[in-house]
Design a protein around this motif. Structure first.
Motif, PDB file in Angstrom:
ATOM      1  N   LYS A   1      23.059 -17.957 -26.213  1.00 51.04           N
ATOM      2  CA  LYS A   1      23.632 -18.800 -26.847  1.00 51.04           C
ATOM      3  C   LYS A   1      23.391 -19.195 -27.611  1.00 51.04           C
ATOM      4  CE  LYS A   1      24.331 -17.919 -21.856  1.00 51.04           C
ATOM      5  NZ  LYS A   1      24.673 -18.342 -20.683  1.00 51.04           N
TER       6      LYS A   1
ATOM      7  N   TYR B   1      32.479 -13.254 -12.038  1.00 51.08           N
ATOM      8  CA  TYR B   1      33.788 -12.496 -12.486  1.00 51.08           C
ATOM      9  C   TYR B   1      34.693 -10.965 -11.132  1.00 51.08           C
ATOM     10  CZ  TYR B   1      33.116  -8.137 -15.302  1.00 51.08           C
ATOM     11  OH  TYR B   1      33.425  -7.065 -15.355  1.00 51.08           O
TER      12      TYR B   1
ATOM     13  N   LYS C   1      38.272 -11.165 -15.753  1.00 50.13           N
ATOM     14  CA  LYS C   1      38.084 -11.185 -17.200  1.00 50.13           C
ATOM     15  C   LYS C   1      38.968 -11.814 -18.252  1.00 50.13           C
ATOM     16  CE  LYS C   1      36.570  -7.277 -17.988  1.00 50.13           C
ATOM     17  NZ  LYS C   1      35.981  -6.098 -18.528  1.00 50.13           N
TER      18      LYS C   1
ATOM     19  N   ILE D   1      39.882 -15.535 -17.516  1.00 50.89           N
ATOM     20  CA  ILE D   1      38.654 -16.292 -17.437  1.00 50.89           C
ATOM     21  C   ILE D   1      38.585 -16.699 -19.700  1.00 50.89           C
ATOM     22  CG2 ILE D   1      36.479 -16.346 -17.487  1.00 50.89           C
ATOM     23  CD1 ILE D   1      36.316 -15.629 -14.577  1.00 50.89           C
ATOM     24  N   ARG D   2      38.518 -15.555 -19.418  1.00 57.99           N
ATOM     25  CA  ARG D   2      39.178 -15.337 -21.162  1.00 57.99           C
ATOM     26  C   ARG D   2      39.766 -16.460 -21.854  1.00 57.99           C
ATOM     27  NH1 ARG D   2      36.695 -13.321 -25.858  1.00 57.99           N
ATOM     28  NH2 ARG D   2      38.362 -12.315 -27.525  1.00 57.99           N
TER      29      ARG D   2
ATOM     30  N   LEU E   1      39.308 -19.885 -20.803  1.00 57.80           N
ATOM     31  CA  LEU E   1      37.987 -20.699 -21.413  1.00 57.80           C
ATOM     32  C   LEU E   1      38.842 -21.113 -23.434  1.00 57.80           C
ATOM     33  CD1 LEU E   1      35.120 -19.405 -20.738  1.00 57.80           C
ATOM     34  CD2 LEU E   1      35.680 -21.667 -20.420  1.00 57.80           C
TER      35      LEU E   1
ATOM     36  N   HIS F   1      33.614  -6.717 -25.894  1.00 56.14           N
ATOM     37  CA  HIS F   1      33.495  -8.310 -26.920  1.00 56.14           C
ATOM     38  C   HIS F   1      34.617  -9.146 -26.330  1.00 56.14           C
ATOM     39  CE1 HIS F   1      32.908  -7.143 -30.936  1.00 56.14           C
ATOM     40  NE2 HIS F   1      33.194  -5.770 -30.883  1.00 56.14           N
ATOM     41  N   HIS F   2      35.316  -8.858 -25.168  1.00 56.23           N
ATOM     42  CA  HIS F   2      35.764  -9.374 -24.827  1.00 56.23           C
ATOM     43  C   HIS F   2      34.680 -10.229 -23.222  1.00 56.23           C
ATOM     44  CE1 HIS F   2      39.245  -7.294 -26.506  1.00 56.23           C
ATOM     45  NE2 HIS F   2      39.375  -8.474 -25.550  1.00 56.23           N
ATOM     46  N   LEU F   3      33.745  -9.961 -23.260  1.00 46.74           N
ATOM     47  CA  LEU F   3      33.006 -10.519 -21.781  1.00 46.74           C
ATOM     48  C   LEU F   3      32.119 -11.784 -22.428  1.00 46.74           C
ATOM     49  CD1 LEU F   3      31.127  -7.301 -21.144  1.00 46.74           C
ATOM     50  CD2 LEU F   3      33.047  -8.541 -19.618  1.00 46.74           C
TER      51      LEU F   3
ATOM     52  N   GLY G   1      33.432 -14.916 -22.924  1.00 46.67           N
ATOM     53  CA  GLY G   1      34.247 -15.397 -21.781  1.00 46.67           C
ATOM     54  C   GLY G   1      32.928 -15.637 -20.113  1.00 46.67           C
ATOM     55  N   VAL G   2      32.617 -14.507 -20.026  1.00 49.79           N
ATOM     56  CA  VAL G   2      32.715 -14.092 -18.524  1.00 49.79           C
ATOM     57  C   VAL G   2      31.012 -14.377 -18.641  1.00 49.79           C
ATOM     58  CG1 VAL G   2      34.511 -13.158 -16.985  1.00 49.79           C
ATOM     59  CG2 VAL G   2      32.913 -12.240 -19.165  1.00 49.79           C
ATOM     60  N   TYR G   3      30.424 -14.306 -19.558  1.00 45.02           N
ATOM     61  CA  TYR G   3      29.023 -14.326 -20.102  1.00 45.02           C
ATOM     62  C   TYR G   3      28.722 -15.452 -20.425  1.00 45.02           C
ATOM     63  CZ  TYR G   3      25.071 -14.620 -22.932  1.00 45.02           C
ATOM     64  OH  TYR G   3      23.097 -14.368 -22.555  1.00 45.02           O
TER      65      TYR G   3
END
Lengths: 200, 116
Positions: free
Chosen positions: A9, A167, A182, A185-186, A189, B9-11, B13-15
């Motif tokens: 990160k 999630y 999922k 959430i995306r 954000l 690729h869509h993880l 956010g939750v990550y």
């Protein structure tokens, strides 16, 4: 000990927002063993660290323990912080939140989880609420931005981040398909990111 | 069923919200290592999450403040912890007349995993 790789990160290039981070040089000095810089970091971000842990754990005593772990980790990891690759605030918030969810998902905490409503009543506070005024404008912006999400996006983001649920757990709680949660959430954000910006 | 590359690729956010189960976490981190797009997204989402954290800020309890004041003393950070490898090497060379213990402690510190 920790399975999650926070390094990933912290090591993508985030661009100008992080470069403008006023705390970055302070964290660099902290990494060189400057205790005064460390005090500055926790003066600036201590209330954020304790606040998000308390939000997730809802137990003041456990939250203090976890916050102690976080500050110890921050001091030890400070030499590894790389300015310009994520703000100090984002870096430390990530550590704090990850430690909190690790704790809340542990067996002991899971048992206590049904009984978490005592949070608003904790009393061991010596800092005046006025100490928080400096950040009030930014906090207000976040609250306003949260209100711009759709109801389902906001619920999903809040359960995941503030509730510390995975999630998949959020999907069960909201009785929605996992893929839908999922995506919400995306999307939530992205909306927040665009509303608030990611600069620090 | 394992998620496909596109799903991974869509993880991001939750990550960033630490909301992945252990199995998907391992898959995503393996993917993240080589995906600049996801790295960028993860950092941005972590910044956003940091602001969500800020919104919940609480005054620090005195006990915690006392503990934090004592952290540097309790887990001292040697000045050379932030040295580069070459600086460390020169220092170790320069203190060859010193004790083996110092060499060992330097080696031990530098062998720590990059991230706890």
């Amino acid at each position: 000990m920790l399975k999650r790789n926070t390094g990933a990160k912290g090591h993508a290039d985030i661009g100008a927002g992080a470069l403008a981070d006023q705390l970055a040089p302070v964290m660099t000095r902290c990494g060189q063993g400057d205790e005064g810089a460390f005090v500055r970091i926790y003066d600036e971000l201590g209330s954020l660290v304790y606040g998000i842990i308390l939000k997730v754990l809802r137990d003041p005593a456990q939250s203090e323990e976890v916050a102690q772990e976080v500050f110890t980790e921050v001091w030890r990891q400070a030499p590894r912080y790389e300015p310009g690759k994520g703000s100090v605030k984002g870096w430390i918030a990530t550590i704090a939140h990850r430690r909190a969810v690790d704790r809340v998902r542990s067996e002991q905490s899971a048992r206590n989880r049904e009984d978490r409503d005592a949070v608003e009543r904790h009393v061991d506070l010596t800092s005046a609420v006025e100490d928080l005024v400096g950040d009030e404008l930014e906090r207000q912006r976040v609250r306003v931005a949260l209100q711009t999400l759709t109801e389902v996006q906001r619920k999903a983001v809040e359960l995941a981040y503030y509730g510390g649920y995975t999630y998949r757990e959020v999907a069960v709680l909201l009785d929605e398909p996992e893929g839908t949660v999922k995506t919400r959430i995306r999307d939530g954000l992205i909306r927040l990111r665009d509303e608030i910006g990611v600069s620090s | 069923m394992k998620p496909s590359g596109i799903d991974l690729h869509h993880l991001a956010g939750v990550y960033a919200l630490n909301a992945l189960d252990a199995d998907e976490l391992a898959l995503f981190e393996a993917h993240l290592h080589g995906c600049e797009l996801c790295q960028r997204e993860v950092v941005e989402f972590c910044e956003t999450a940091g602001l969500l954290a800020l919104a919940t800020a609480q005054p620090i309890p005195q006990r915690l403040r006392n503990f934090v004041d004592a952290v540097p003393g309790k887990c001292g950070l040697p000045r050379w912890a932030s040295m580069s490898a070459s600086q460390l090497f020169r220092r170790v060379l320069g203190s060859l007349e010193g004790t083996q213990q110092e060499f060992d402690s330097v080696a031990e510190e530098t062998e720590q995993p990059r991230h706890a």
